[in-house]
Design an enzyme around this catalytic site. Sequence first.
Site, PDB file in Angstrom:
ATOM      1  N   ARG A  39      -3.715 -16.283  -0.084  1.00 14.03           N
ATOM      2  CA  ARG A  39      -2.915 -16.691   0.986  1.00 14.03           C
ATOM      3  C   ARG A  39      -3.582 -17.735   2.215  1.00 14.03           C
ATOM      4  O   ARG A  39      -2.620 -18.646   2.480  1.00 14.03           O
ATOM      5  CB  ARG A  39      -2.349 -15.454   1.900  1.00 14.03           C
ATOM      6  CG  ARG A  39      -1.394 -14.743   1.008  1.00 14.03           C
ATOM      7  CD  ARG A  39      -0.753 -13.383   1.909  1.00 14.03           C
ATOM      8  NE  ARG A  39       0.280 -12.959   1.021  1.00 14.03           N
ATOM      9  CZ  ARG A  39       0.956 -11.762   1.540  1.00 14.03           C
ATOM     10  NH1 ARG A  39       0.607 -11.047   2.313  1.00 14.03           N
ATOM     11  NH2 ARG A  39       1.787 -11.336   0.660  1.00 14.03           N
ATOM     12  N   LYS A 200      12.921  -0.757  -5.998  1.00 15.28           N
ATOM     13  CA  LYS A 200      13.339  -0.913  -4.658  1.00 15.28           C
ATOM     14  C   LYS A 200      14.784  -0.955  -4.894  1.00 15.28           C
ATOM     15  O   LYS A 200      15.535  -1.996  -4.657  1.00 15.28           O
ATOM     16  CB  LYS A 200      12.923  -2.114  -3.760  1.00 15.28           C
ATOM     17  CG  LYS A 200      11.810  -1.581  -2.925  1.00 15.28           C
ATOM     18  CD  LYS A 200      11.236  -2.830  -2.195  1.00 15.28           C
ATOM     19  CE  LYS A 200       9.964  -3.575  -2.899  1.00 15.28           C
ATOM     20  NZ  LYS A 200       9.843  -4.995  -2.749  1.00 15.28           N
ATOM     21  N   GLY A 357       6.296  -9.110  -4.887  1.00 23.35           N
ATOM     22  CA  GLY A 357       5.096  -8.814  -4.811  1.00 23.35           C
ATOM     23  C   GLY A 357       4.550  -8.361  -6.120  1.00 23.35           C
ATOM     24  O   GLY A 357       3.616  -8.729  -6.741  1.00 23.35           O
ATOM     25  N   GLY A 380      10.340 -10.018  -0.011  1.00 18.91           N
ATOM     26  CA  GLY A 380      11.364  -9.665   0.805  1.00 18.91           C
ATOM     27  C   GLY A 380      12.183 -10.842   1.158  1.00 18.91           C
ATOM     28  O   GLY A 380      13.583 -10.974   0.885  1.00 18.91           O
TER      29      GLY A 380
END
Length: 401
Positions: A39, A200, A357, A380
């Site tokens: 990142r 999810k 992810g 998200g």
Amino acid sequence: MAMYNKKSIEDVEVAGKKVLVRCDFNVPMKDGVITSDKRIVEALPTIKYLLSKGAKVILCSHMGKPKGQVVEKYSLAPVAARLSELLGINVALAADTTGEDAKAKAAALKEGEAMLLENVRFDIREEKNDPTMAKELADLAELYVNDAFGTAHRAHASTAGVADYLPAVCGYLIGKEIGIMGKALSNPERPFVAILGGAKVKDKLSVINNLLTKVDTLIIGGGMAYTFLAAQGKGTGTSLLDESKIDYCREMLEKAEAQGVKILLPVDTVVAKEFPDPIDAEIETTTVCSCCIPEDMMGLDIGEKTAALYAEAAKNAKTVVWNGPMGVFENPTLAKGTIAVAQALADSEATTIVGGGDSAAACEQLGFASEITHISTGGGASLEFLEGLELPGIACLNDKE
Ligand code: ADP
Ligand code: MG
């Protein structure tokens, strides 16, 4: 659908200006050591551009969930050190976020220098998007740059609120995300295929309503599939299931049919007696027709026939969006469906976009990452983008004239 046409760092004058840059430096850490600096590396193009143009760069980010407290293990000190190495200049870390030290260090910055504020979530006001904190952040600088796509779906002081008080533009990372995903959703080359999987279920089912207005084919795998199978009246054994969404899935199947959108569901399923524990433990499986999952078994991967069907659909597409693995890919025995789909995306000539992810990790672990057009940096956020929701961290930026 939120379509964005936002100003970027290249559209504004930055020379000599103090520029506050919101990054996503929420890197994985173990015992105070950064285990992947991906990142940080990904944020470098924006930072280097600003430095090369003579900006005074004030970086900020969150790390972990310190919940408004100063928690030593969530200090950005290791990030400042790594940034200094990567940039070849000293990146000083302020002792606070908008306090005396931050103010003094920001005021003393010279052109071509960079500093880092301490974790924005050490301040309880950050996640409340408290305007007093947004104003204090804004007072440090003359321009705001958001380059943290991973938190763009959150309206926090450093991700959105601050834009009320400063000119606000996007950095290269956010620019790329909205460029590629925006085009795929607003003006896709067809056939446009979306592949949804993962665990999810609740979050992801709500994406389908919007996707059905965009795609030609919707492919469902992973833990998402069983609520759909249940909606078709099939038994799903002990598989992952969201009973509260069975009616919704039935509605989606009807909507798809009415709109001429194909929904592909697993025709065969890899089942086992129990979820593997530990997750990569050896496991005994059998493959059954998706219409007859035994009552005491759970589906843990798509079967071979399904994998071939899904791969074929992905190969023939011109645009593919993929979010969520097809099975419990962490286990080699249950990774075959995910590998087949990843391979199909890698082989495809289509524009291929991977969000989520675990899906991104699967592509990387399995060695397909370089063959994918775009791997989103926000799970998200990319999901909410697909859902057609407005992302506060992007909506707050200035539009191009
Ligand atoms: P992403 O991070 O890509 O958005 P999710 O977090 O929704 O994806 O889901 C990833 C997880 O889904 C993985 O850990 C995987 O093991 C799990 N998973 C996939 N298929 C199944 C299944 N059939 N049953 C239970 N878990 C599953
Ligand atoms: Mg995940």
